[in-house]
Design a protein around this motif. Sequence first.
Motif, PDB file in Angstrom:
ATOM      1  N   PHE A 124      52.626  55.050  30.833  1.00 40.50           N
ATOM      2  CA  PHE A 124      52.060  53.911  31.563  1.00 40.50           C
ATOM      3  C   PHE A 124      52.495  53.952  33.026  1.00 40.50           C
ATOM      4  CE2 PHE A 124      51.023  51.312  27.693  1.00 40.50           C
ATOM      5  CZ  PHE A 124      49.746  50.955  28.074  1.00 40.50           C
ATOM      6  N   ASN A 170      48.109  45.128  30.709  1.00 37.87           N
ATOM      7  CA  ASN A 170      48.739  45.557  29.460  1.00 37.87           C
ATOM      8  C   ASN A 170      50.248  45.690  29.586  1.00 37.87           C
ATOM      9  OD1 ASN A 170      46.433  45.661  27.891  1.00 37.87           O
ATOM     10  ND2 ASN A 170      45.995  47.779  28.433  1.00 37.87           N
ATOM     11  N   CYS A 171      50.710  45.934  30.805  1.00 41.55           N
ATOM     12  CA  CYS A 171      52.145  46.094  31.044  1.00 41.55           C
ATOM     13  C   CYS A 171      52.818  44.801  31.490  1.00 41.55           C
ATOM     14  CB  CYS A 171      52.363  47.188  32.082  1.00 41.55           C
ATOM     15  SG  CYS A 171      51.895  48.814  31.487  1.00 41.55           S
ATOM     16  N   MET A 173      52.517  42.975  26.175  1.00 40.91           N
ATOM     17  CA  MET A 173      52.131  43.898  25.140  1.00 40.91           C
ATOM     18  C   MET A 173      53.242  44.900  24.860  1.00 40.91           C
ATOM     19  SD  MET A 173      49.064  46.675  24.976  1.00 40.91           S
ATOM     20  CE  MET A 173      49.925  48.089  25.568  1.00 40.91           C
ATOM     21  N   GLU A 217      48.122  43.040  38.684  1.00 40.51           N
ATOM     22  CA  GLU A 217      46.843  42.782  38.022  1.00 40.51           C
ATOM     23  C   GLU A 217      45.965  41.861  38.879  1.00 40.51           C
ATOM     24  OE1 GLU A 217      45.117  40.780  33.883  1.00 40.51           O
ATOM     25  OE2 GLU A 217      47.230  40.538  34.408  1.00 40.51           O
ATOM     26  N   SER A 265      43.325  46.483  33.914  1.00 36.92           N
ATOM     27  CA  SER A 265      43.675  46.668  32.498  1.00 36.92           C
ATOM     28  C   SER A 265      45.076  47.239  32.334  1.00 36.92           C
ATOM     29  CB  SER A 265      42.668  47.600  31.823  1.00 36.92           C
ATOM     30  OG  SER A 265      41.383  47.050  31.877  1.00 36.92           O
ATOM     31  N   THR A 266      45.366  48.283  33.094  1.00 38.11           N
ATOM     32  CA  THR A 266      46.666  48.941  32.957  1.00 38.11           C
ATOM     33  C   THR A 266      47.801  47.984  33.320  1.00 38.11           C
ATOM     34  OG1 THR A 266      45.647  51.054  33.525  1.00 38.11           O
ATOM     35  CG2 THR A 266      48.031  50.942  33.691  1.00 38.11           C
TER      36      THR A 266
END
Length: 112
Positions: A21, A60-61, A1, A67, A56-57
């Motif tokens: 982030f 997204n990275c 992302m 994750e 999620s964090t």
Amino acid sequence: MLGRLRPVAGPTAFDRLVRDFIGNGANRVDRVARLAANNDAPDLRTLGQQAHDLISTAGNCGLRRLEEAARQLQSACDAGDAARARALGGLIGTLGPQSWRALGRHFLETAD
């Protein structure tokens, strides 16, 4: 992302976004590790919520290993497996800082 946002956001906004982030992700990793290391018994409900947010964090990275570790931690918390949750929290406490540093090197140092 994140890679897709660089041309859209512009250099200053993108740099701020990545730093946010990293800062928020590092704080969450610290909370997960601290909760998991609780000497009595980890609060599995709170730890599972933190793991959910970290999924999620990190996702997204593009931090897939972090994750996945958070996903496993959430599953252990949902199953009531305190020993596994404690071990995974320790893993995240090690893997997390490495992951966030790598993200910074990839996106911030290349922009300098």
